[in-house]
Design a protein around this motif. Structure first.
Motif, PDB file in Angstrom:
ATOM      1  N   THR A 197       0.689  -1.156  -0.039  1.00  0.00           N
ATOM      2  CA  THR A 197       0.296  -0.204  -0.463  1.00  0.00           C
ATOM      3  C   THR A 197       0.717   1.387  -0.129  1.00  0.00           C
ATOM      4  N   HIS A 198       2.238   1.160   0.031  1.00  0.00           N
ATOM      5  CA  HIS A 198       3.096   2.783  -0.044  1.00  0.00           C
ATOM      6  C   HIS A 198       2.842   3.259  -1.385  1.00  0.00           C
ATOM      7  N   LYS A 199       2.827   2.879  -2.531  1.00  0.00           N
ATOM      8  CA  LYS A 199       2.420   3.890  -3.431  1.00  0.00           C
ATOM      9  C   LYS A 199       1.082   4.164  -3.053  1.00  0.00           C
ATOM     10  N   LEU A 200      -0.407   3.513  -3.307  1.00  0.00           N
ATOM     11  CA  LEU A 200      -1.523   3.868  -2.516  1.00  0.00           C
ATOM     12  C   LEU A 200      -1.371   5.079  -1.727  1.00  0.00           C
ATOM     13  N   TYR A 201      -0.217   5.022  -0.996  1.00  0.00           N
ATOM     14  CA  TYR A 201      -0.833   6.351  -0.025  1.00  0.00           C
ATOM     15  C   TYR A 201       0.583   6.977  -0.581  1.00  0.00           C
ATOM     16  N   ALA A 202       0.941   6.939  -0.683  1.00  0.00           N
ATOM     17  CA  ALA A 202       2.377   7.985  -1.558  1.00  0.00           C
ATOM     18  C   ALA A 202       2.024   8.993  -2.136  1.00  0.00           C
ATOM     19  N   LEU A 203       1.199   8.272  -3.041  1.00  0.00           N
ATOM     20  CA  LEU A 203       0.821   9.222  -4.262  1.00  0.00           C
ATOM     21  C   LEU A 203      -0.418  10.057  -4.229  1.00  0.00           C
ATOM     22  N   GLN A 204      -1.089  10.079  -3.271  1.00  0.00           N
ATOM     23  CA  GLN A 204      -1.869  11.059  -2.428  1.00  0.00           C
ATOM     24  C   GLN A 204      -1.369  11.764  -1.606  1.00  0.00           C
ATOM     25  N   VAL A 205      -0.258  11.777  -0.669  1.00  0.00           N
ATOM     26  CA  VAL A 205       0.540  12.271   0.299  1.00  0.00           C
ATOM     27  C   VAL A 205       0.826  13.237  -0.800  1.00  0.00           C
ATOM     28  N   ALA A 206       2.248  13.060  -2.443  1.00  0.00           N
ATOM     29  CA  ALA A 206       2.355  14.013  -3.099  1.00  0.00           C
ATOM     30  C   ALA A 206       1.551  14.431  -4.290  1.00  0.00           C
ATOM     31  N   ALA A 207       0.304  13.849  -4.173  1.00  0.00           N
ATOM     32  CA  ALA A 207      -0.677  15.098  -4.755  1.00  0.00           C
ATOM     33  C   ALA A 207      -1.282  15.926  -3.473  1.00  0.00           C
ATOM     34  N   ALA A 208      -1.026  15.706  -2.511  1.00  0.00           N
ATOM     35  CA  ALA A 208      -0.990  17.078  -1.133  1.00  0.00           C
ATOM     36  C   ALA A 208      -0.317  17.756  -0.771  1.00  0.00           C
ATOM     37  N   GLY A 209       0.690  17.621  -1.315  1.00  0.00           N
ATOM     38  CA  GLY A 209       2.467  18.287  -1.725  1.00  0.00           C
ATOM     39  C   GLY A 209       2.687  18.326  -0.405  1.00  0.00           C
ATOM     40  N   LYS A 210       2.838  17.188  -0.005  1.00  0.00           N
ATOM     41  CA  LYS A 210       3.568  17.344   1.780  1.00  0.00           C
ATOM     42  C   LYS A 210       4.089  16.434   1.901  1.00  0.00           C
ATOM     43  N   PRO A 211       5.860  16.670   2.099  1.00  0.00           N
ATOM     44  CA  PRO A 211       6.704  15.952   2.675  1.00  0.00           C
ATOM     45  C   PRO A 211       6.066  14.354   2.964  1.00  0.00           C
TER      46      PRO A 211
END
Length: 333
Positions: free
Chosen positions: A88-102
């Motif tokens: 699930t790393h990719k699923l959540y990481a792409l959401q974090v990147a879209a939110a613009g957060k480290p």
């Protein structure tokens, strides 16, 4: 957007949201975030509501939820730590990147190089800081090894040999589900979870790997992932290397030998063991303990990276390289 956008002060701490609060988050990581000045753990997420609430209460974290998206998109949260299983790393990481957060992601970055590359590009294109929890790069024990190498205490490093072997544990023999040995979540089984630490550490100590090859099989049939892997690789400085990772042997062994032109360095990647140096000057054996929360120095280095004091040793680019090496040894690419 530049990394200076994420600078903070201790008067206004940087608030972290945590996705996944299982065994790794219990002692190794999240308490380290809580004890790092300038950081605050604001919210935790776990799919099991009862376990999420229990974790939050025991660790004195003000908010908990079963919805990862609500943590990622929460305007009060500045950065995200992903501590879920790798699938699930990719699923959540792409959401974090879209939110613009480290973001800091538990290792390995993803179950394969392809997914790791997608994660890396998502953060790189937006110039958002991405860290991966290869925390051994920050531990004093391995910094001592690096110091010896930098000082040429064993001359030129010629070869690395790493043996990581152990018998199957009771959980393996029981046939119960374990995500660490599910080929969908972790194709290499314990190799993904454990060998990734060492392979990443070797690139930290000796530079990137130019070539890597290996064979992988399942000898015991206890689970779907590989349980026996052997590999060889070549560092950019010419150091040859070999490793064997077998999880069906009689004895537990975790031993690395760095063979140099003028001596040897011996240590363990995963076990609590001394670091040893043998050269013409003699034989040194040093016991260098880990901190109570093993990710403490890793997390403090994240803070110092944000403050512009130093560059973090484990960023998305180096973790991506480790994913490539692992896939090469497993024969995936």
């Amino acid at each position: 957007m530049t990394e200076s956008h994420f600078l903070f002060s201790e008067d206004k701490p940087l608030k972290w949201g945590v996705i996944g609060c299982g065994s790794v988050a219990e002692k190794k990581s999240v308490p380290a975030y809580q004890k790092t000045s300038g950081f605050e753990v604001h919210s935790v997420m776990r799919r099991d509501a009862q376990k999420a609430e229990d974790y939050a209460k025991r660790h004195h974290i003000p908010n908990w939820t079963t919805d990862a998206k609500s943590v990622i998109d929460n305007p009060d949260i500045d950065a995200i730590y992903i501590a879920t299983p790798p699938d699930t790393h990719k699923l959540y990481a792409l959401q974090v990147a879209a939110a613009g957060k480290p973001c800091c992601i538990e290792k390995p970055m993803a179950p394969n190089y392809k997914d790791s590359l997608e994660i890396y590009h998502a953060f790189e294109t937006k110039d958002i800081p991405l860290f991966v929890a290869y925390y051994r790069r920050s531990l004093p024990r391995f910094l001592k090894v690096k110091q010896w190498l930098d000082e040429k205490q064993i001359g030129e490093v010629r070869h690395i040999h790493w043996q990581k072997t152990q018998p199957p544990n009771e959980f393996d023999l029981s046939g119960k589900y374990n995500w660490r040995t599910d080929k969908i979540v972790a194709p290499g089984g314990y190799f993904d979870d454990l060998a990734s630490h060492g392979l990443d550490l070797f690139t930290f100590l000796l530079g990137d790997i130019e070539e890597a090859h290996g064979v992988a099989t399942n000898q015991q049939g206890l689970y779907s992932a590989y349980d026996a892997i052997a590999g060889s690789w070549l560092h950019s400085n010419g150091t040859t290397s070999e490793g064997v990772w077998n999880f069906g042997t009689q004895n537990r062994v975790d031993k690395v030998e760095l063979l140099g032109s003028e001596g040897t360095i011996t240590f363990s990647v995963l076990d609590e063991a001394p670091v040893e140096l043998k050269n013409a000057a003699g034989h040194q054996v040093l016991e260098i303990p880990h901190p109570e929360h093993v990710q403490q120095h890793h997390v403090e280095n994240i803070r110092d990276h944000f403050l512009g004091k130093s560059k973090h040793p484990s960023l998305g680019k180096s973790a991506l390289h480790t994913s490539w090496v692992m896939d090469r040894i497993l024969g995936v690419i």
